[in-house]
Scaffold this motif. Sequence first.
Motif, mmCIF file in Angstrom:
data_model
loop_
_atom_site.group_PDB
_atom_site.id
_atom_site.type_symbol
_atom_site.label_atom_id
_atom_site.label_comp_id
_atom_site.label_asym_id
_atom_site.label_seq_id
_atom_site.Cartn_x
_atom_site.Cartn_y
_atom_site.Cartn_z
ATOM 1 N N LEU A 143 -40.182 33.316 1.023
ATOM 2 C CA LEU A 143 -39.983 34.426 1.945
ATOM 3 C C LEU A 143 -40.968 34.323 3.096
ATOM 4 O O LEU A 143 -42.173 34.154 2.874
ATOM 5 N N ARG A 144 -40.454 34.433 4.299
ATOM 6 C CA ARG A 144 -41.328 34.444 5.471
ATOM 7 C C ARG A 144 -41.926 35.835 5.633
ATOM 8 O O ARG A 144 -41.471 36.809 5.027
ATOM 9 N N ARG A 145 -42.954 35.953 6.442
ATOM 10 C CA ARG A 145 -43.719 37.189 6.572
ATOM 11 C C ARG A 145 -42.879 38.423 6.880
ATOM 12 O O ARG A 145 -43.068 39.464 6.238
ATOM 13 N N PRO A 146 -41.939 38.365 7.826
ATOM 14 C CA PRO A 146 -41.160 39.584 8.090
ATOM 15 C C PRO A 146 -40.414 40.103 6.854
ATOM 16 O O PRO A 146 -40.330 41.313 6.631
ATOM 17 N N GLU A 147 -39.918 39.189 6.034
ATOM 18 C CA GLU A 147 -39.227 39.603 4.812
ATOM 19 C C GLU A 147 -40.205 40.172 3.790
ATOM 20 O O GLU A 147 -39.908 41.152 3.100
ATOM 21 N N VAL A 148 -41.399 39.576 3.689
ATOM 22 C CA VAL A 148 -42.424 40.104 2.792
ATOM 23 C C VAL A 148 -42.829 41.504 3.242
ATOM 24 O O VAL A 148 -42.965 42.415 2.422
ATOM 25 N N GLU A 149 -42.989 41.692 4.542
ATOM 26 C CA GLU A 149 -43.312 43.018 5.070
ATOM 27 C C GLU A 149 -42.216 44.018 4.716
ATOM 28 O O GLU A 149 -42.498 45.148 4.310
ATOM 29 N N ARG A 150 -40.969 43.609 4.870
ATOM 30 C CA ARG A 150 -39.848 44.500 4.587
ATOM 31 C C ARG A 150 -39.816 44.896 3.112
ATOM 32 O O ARG A 150 -39.652 46.064 2.770
ATOM 33 N N ARG A 151 -40.022 43.920 2.242
ATOM 34 C CA ARG A 151 -39.940 44.201 0.807
ATOM 35 C C ARG A 151 -41.118 45.008 0.287
ATOM 36 O O ARG A 151 -40.960 45.806 -0.629
ATOM 37 N N THR A 152 -42.301 44.780 0.841
ATOM 38 C CA THR A 152 -43.493 45.464 0.333
ATOM 39 C C THR A 152 -43.812 46.747 1.085
ATOM 40 O O THR A 152 -44.516 47.600 0.563
ATOM 41 N N GLY A 153 -43.344 46.856 2.316
ATOM 42 C CA GLY A 153 -43.706 48.011 3.140
ATOM 43 C C GLY A 153 -45.064 47.863 3.793
ATOM 44 O O GLY A 153 -45.553 48.805 4.422
ATOM 45 N N TYR A 170 -52.771 40.447 5.110
ATOM 46 C CA TYR A 170 -53.853 39.471 5.178
ATOM 47 C C TYR A 170 -55.177 40.043 4.680
ATOM 48 O O TYR A 170 -55.988 39.315 4.101
ATOM 49 N N ALA A 171 -55.388 41.340 4.847
ATOM 50 C CA ALA A 171 -56.594 41.972 4.282
ATOM 51 C C ALA A 171 -56.535 41.927 2.754
ATOM 52 O O ALA A 171 -57.545 41.645 2.100
ATOM 53 N N GLY A 228 -58.072 39.245 -2.521
ATOM 54 C CA GLY A 228 -57.458 38.778 -3.752
ATOM 55 C C GLY A 228 -56.460 39.746 -4.355
ATOM 56 O O GLY A 228 -56.048 39.594 -5.502
ATOM 57 N N ASP A 229 -56.050 40.754 -3.591
ATOM 58 C CA ASP A 229 -55.122 41.773 -4.080
ATOM 59 C C ASP A 229 -53.665 41.480 -3.728
ATOM 60 O O ASP A 229 -52.796 42.321 -3.972
ATOM 61 N N PHE A 230 -53.393 40.327 -3.151
ATOM 62 C CA PHE A 230 -52.031 39.942 -2.797
ATOM 63 C C PHE A 230 -51.944 38.426 -2.850
ATOM 64 O O PHE A 230 -52.916 37.737 -2.532
ATOM 65 N N THR A 270 -43.342 39.682 -8.692
ATOM 66 C CA THR A 270 -44.364 39.991 -9.695
ATOM 67 C C THR A 270 -45.344 41.014 -9.158
ATOM 68 O O THR A 270 -45.702 41.971 -9.854
ATOM 69 N N TRP A 271 -45.787 40.830 -7.924
ATOM 70 C CA TRP A 271 -46.734 41.772 -7.318
ATOM 71 C C TRP A 271 -46.123 43.177 -7.266
ATOM 72 O O TRP A 271 -46.784 44.163 -7.606
ATOM 73 N N LEU A 272 -44.861 43.273 -6.865
ATOM 74 C CA LEU A 272 -44.184 44.566 -6.807
ATOM 75 C C LEU A 272 -44.046 45.167 -8.208
ATOM 76 O O LEU A 272 -44.274 46.374 -8.396
#
Length: 64
Positions: free
Chosen positions: A6-16, A23-24, A29-31, A51-53
């Motif tokens: 998954l590219r970043r825009p999709e990761v942003e969409r899925r995680t909110g 990046y923070a 180490g929390d992501f 898994t993270w979700l």
Amino acid sequence: MNLVFLRRPEVERRTGLKRSTLYAKIKTGDFPSPVKLGSRAVAWPEPEINTWLSERLEARACEE
């Protein structure tokens, strides 16, 4: 095995989460860290994001 990245825009969409927050959290180490695909391209393995979700949902269930 057919691994989806998954590219970043999709990761942003899925995680909110937005880019700076992602990046923070990576830095602390929390992501999950992204995989480098090229000189200027990164992506995350879909199972790691899922898994993270799932861990977030489990943590919420323990708090209730």
